[in-house]
Enzyme design. Structure first.
Site, PDB file in Angstrom:
ATOM      1  N   LYS A  14     -90.830  45.281  42.451  1.00  0.00           N
ATOM      2  CA  LYS A  14     -91.438  44.549  43.575  1.00  0.00           C
ATOM      3  C   LYS A  14     -91.707  45.471  44.767  1.00  0.00           C
ATOM      4  O   LYS A  14     -92.810  45.501  45.305  1.00  0.00           O
ATOM      5  CB  LYS A  14     -90.531  43.392  44.020  1.00  0.00           C
ATOM      6  CG  LYS A  14     -90.196  42.407  42.921  1.00  0.00           C
ATOM      7  CD  LYS A  14     -89.359  41.248  43.434  1.00  0.00           C
ATOM      8  CE  LYS A  14     -87.993  41.609  43.973  1.00  0.00           C
ATOM      9  NZ  LYS A  14     -87.020  42.062  42.968  1.00  0.00           N
ATOM     10  N   ARG A  90     -85.245  33.539  47.030  1.00  0.00           N
ATOM     11  CA  ARG A  90     -84.488  33.850  45.817  1.00  0.00           C
ATOM     12  C   ARG A  90     -83.725  32.630  45.310  1.00  0.00           C
ATOM     13  O   ARG A  90     -83.024  32.734  44.296  1.00  0.00           O
ATOM     14  CB  ARG A  90     -83.480  34.955  46.131  1.00  0.00           C
ATOM     15  CG  ARG A  90     -83.786  36.288  45.436  1.00  0.00           C
ATOM     16  CD  ARG A  90     -82.896  37.277  46.091  1.00  0.00           C
ATOM     17  NE  ARG A  90     -82.568  38.460  45.380  1.00  0.00           N
ATOM     18  CZ  ARG A  90     -82.981  39.665  45.772  1.00  0.00           C
ATOM     19  NH1 ARG A  90     -83.850  39.801  46.732  1.00  0.00           N
ATOM     20  NH2 ARG A  90     -82.524  40.733  45.173  1.00  0.00           N
ATOM     21  N   ARG A 129     -82.798  55.120  39.971  1.00  0.00           N
ATOM     22  CA  ARG A 129     -83.401  54.829  41.282  1.00  0.00           C
ATOM     23  C   ARG A 129     -82.733  55.647  42.397  1.00  0.00           C
ATOM     24  O   ARG A 129     -81.516  55.780  42.422  1.00  0.00           O
ATOM     25  CB  ARG A 129     -83.232  53.331  41.559  1.00  0.00           C
ATOM     26  CG  ARG A 129     -83.873  52.862  42.821  1.00  0.00           C
ATOM     27  CD  ARG A 129     -84.343  51.455  42.689  1.00  0.00           C
ATOM     28  NE  ARG A 129     -83.271  50.469  42.809  1.00  0.00           N
ATOM     29  CZ  ARG A 129     -83.516  49.151  42.815  1.00  0.00           C
ATOM     30  NH1 ARG A 129     -84.743  48.687  42.693  1.00  0.00           N
ATOM     31  NH2 ARG A 129     -82.521  48.306  42.915  1.00  0.00           N
ATOM     32  N   ARG A 162     -78.266  53.644  45.983  1.00  0.00           N
ATOM     33  CA  ARG A 162     -77.806  52.456  46.707  1.00  0.00           C
ATOM     34  C   ARG A 162     -76.437  52.030  46.203  1.00  0.00           C
ATOM     35  O   ARG A 162     -76.172  52.080  45.010  1.00  0.00           O
ATOM     36  CB  ARG A 162     -78.810  51.317  46.470  1.00  0.00           C
ATOM     37  CG  ARG A 162     -79.709  51.073  47.645  1.00  0.00           C
ATOM     38  CD  ARG A 162     -80.806  50.140  47.272  1.00  0.00           C
ATOM     39  NE  ARG A 162     -80.336  48.836  46.807  1.00  0.00           N
ATOM     40  CZ  ARG A 162     -81.149  47.829  46.475  1.00  0.00           C
ATOM     41  NH1 ARG A 162     -82.454  47.981  46.554  1.00  0.00           N
ATOM     42  NH2 ARG A 162     -80.672  46.680  46.065  1.00  0.00           N
ATOM     43  N   ARG A 173     -75.975  41.351  39.497  1.00  0.00           N
ATOM     44  CA  ARG A 173     -77.231  40.984  40.168  1.00  0.00           C
ATOM     45  C   ARG A 173     -78.210  40.355  39.174  1.00  0.00           C
ATOM     46  O   ARG A 173     -78.936  39.425  39.505  1.00  0.00           O
ATOM     47  CB  ARG A 173     -77.845  42.219  40.842  1.00  0.00           C
ATOM     48  CG  ARG A 173     -77.109  42.594  42.134  1.00  0.00           C
ATOM     49  CD  ARG A 173     -77.364  44.013  42.568  1.00  0.00           C
ATOM     50  NE  ARG A 173     -78.737  44.256  42.928  1.00  0.00           N
ATOM     51  CZ  ARG A 173     -79.307  45.459  42.908  1.00  0.00           C
ATOM     52  NH1 ARG A 173     -78.603  46.527  42.536  1.00  0.00           N
ATOM     53  NH2 ARG A 173     -80.542  45.604  43.263  1.00  0.00           N
TER      54      ARG A 173
HETATM   55  P1  AMP Z   1     -82.722  43.789  46.954  1.00  0.00           P
HETATM   56  O1  AMP Z   1     -82.946  44.997  47.811  1.00  0.00           O
HETATM   57  O2  AMP Z   1     -83.860  42.823  47.012  1.00  0.00           O
HETATM   58  O3  AMP Z   1     -82.304  44.143  45.546  1.00  0.00           O
HETATM   59  O4  AMP Z   1     -81.477  42.998  47.600  1.00  0.00           O
HETATM   60  C1  AMP Z   1     -80.206  43.605  47.715  1.00  0.00           C
HETATM   61  C2  AMP Z   1     -79.168  42.546  47.992  1.00  0.00           C
HETATM   62  O5  AMP Z   1     -79.458  41.880  49.233  1.00  0.00           O
HETATM   63  C3  AMP Z   1     -79.085  41.424  46.968  1.00  0.00           C
HETATM   64  O6  AMP Z   1     -78.298  41.770  45.850  1.00  0.00           O
HETATM   65  C4  AMP Z   1     -78.462  40.311  47.800  1.00  0.00           C
HETATM   66  O7  AMP Z   1     -77.080  40.531  47.997  1.00  0.00           O
HETATM   67  C5  AMP Z   1     -79.139  40.488  49.153  1.00  0.00           C
HETATM   68  N1  AMP Z   1     -80.403  39.725  49.238  1.00  0.00           N
HETATM   69  C6  AMP Z   1     -81.668  40.218  49.328  1.00  0.00           C
HETATM   70  N2  AMP Z   1     -82.565  39.231  49.416  1.00  0.00           N
HETATM   71  C7  AMP Z   1     -81.861  38.073  49.397  1.00  0.00           C
HETATM   72  C8  AMP Z   1     -82.215  36.704  49.437  1.00  0.00           C
HETATM   73  N3  AMP Z   1     -83.486  36.300  49.532  1.00  0.00           N
HETATM   74  N4  AMP Z   1     -81.211  35.797  49.383  1.00  0.00           N
HETATM   75  C9  AMP Z   1     -79.922  36.154  49.308  1.00  0.00           C
HETATM   76  N5  AMP Z   1     -79.510  37.435  49.242  1.00  0.00           N
HETATM   77  C10 AMP Z   1     -80.471  38.400  49.290  1.00  0.00           C
END
Ligand code: AMP
Length: 215
Positions: A14, A90, A129, A162, A173
């Site tokens: 994404k 999400r 990554r 990360r 996740r």
């Molecule tokens: P990402 O960078 O999108 O993989 O997000 C990293 C982490 O941020 C996720 O594993 C969640 O803990 C939190 N996170 C990101 N977006 C959301 C969302 N829309 N709702 C809840 N938690 C989120």
């Protein structure tokens, strides 16, 4: 403003695809909910403090915490553009909050783009990554190599892995994605706005597939 939701599992591309679309068309804007949260954690804001432990465990942060951040972000966007929402919504609750935000503004939902990628590929992508802790740019040790090893092309900062990209957290996740986010596929499909994209292959091809469904 038009809104395009980018939906897909962690590692589905994404952020990478959004970055490419923005780089080639100034009409696009990109916001990543994960980036907003990582920045809030770094700055130790109230939202960051509320989110930190959930993120470490690979769980979703409470809906209202991230929804408020996205609402504020959308309210600050000036002028005509297509906003790429990466990682939000999400959950169905977040999607309903987004509906309310859209209703109360002059924004419209153009499409929800689902990036479909097999689980084995997701693990492989996340394992390689590398991320810039300063500007959030994403790289991969094999497929998206920076010009200088370990250094961000965009801002020259040293790249990192990360904290939540370790195998245990990634497993969690992905499980969370399947339970809490996959219901959004039916939610948007029922409205006729879901566009399915094969997220496997060469990046330029995937970008082109996304571009085609947004015309
Ligand atoms: P990402 O960078 O999108 O993989 O997000 C990293 C982490 O941020 C996720 O594993 C969640 O803990 C939190 N996170 C990101 N977006 C959301 C969302 N829309 N709702 C809840 N938690 C989120």
């Amino acid at each position: 403003m038009k809104i395009v939701i980018l939906l897909g599992a962690p590692g589905s591309g994404k952020g990478t695809i959004a970055g490419r679309l923005v780089a080639h068309n100034s009409g696009f804007k990109h916001v990543s909910s994960g980036e907003l949260l990582r920045d809030a954690v770094k700055r130790q804001t109230l939202a960051g403090l509320a989110a930190e432990d959930f993120m470490k465990r690979g769980e979703l942060v409470p809906d209202q915490v991230i929804a408020d951040m996205i609402k504020d972000y959308i309210a600050d966007v000036k002028g005509e553009c297509t906003l790429l929402l990466d990682g939000f919504p999400r959950t169905v609750v977040q999607a309903e909050i987004l509906d309310q935000v859209i209703e109360g503004s002059d924004a419209e939902l153009q499409a929800t783009v689902l990036m479909e990628v097999a689980d084995e590929i997701l693990f492989e992508r996340i394992a390689g990554r590398r991320t810039c802790p300063k500007c959030g740019a994403g790289f991969h040790i094999k497929t998206i190599r920076p010009v200088k090893d370990g250094i961000c092309d965009a801002c020259g900062t040293g790249l990192v892995i990360r904290k939540d990209d370790n195998p245990e957290t990634v497993k969690n996740r992905l499980a969370v994605y399947k339970v809490q986010t996959v219901p959004l596929i039916d939610f948007y499909s029922a409205r006729g706005v879901l566009k399915r994209i094969d997220g496997f292959g060469v990046i330029n091809d995937i970008v082109e597939r996304v571009r085609q469904v947004l015309i």
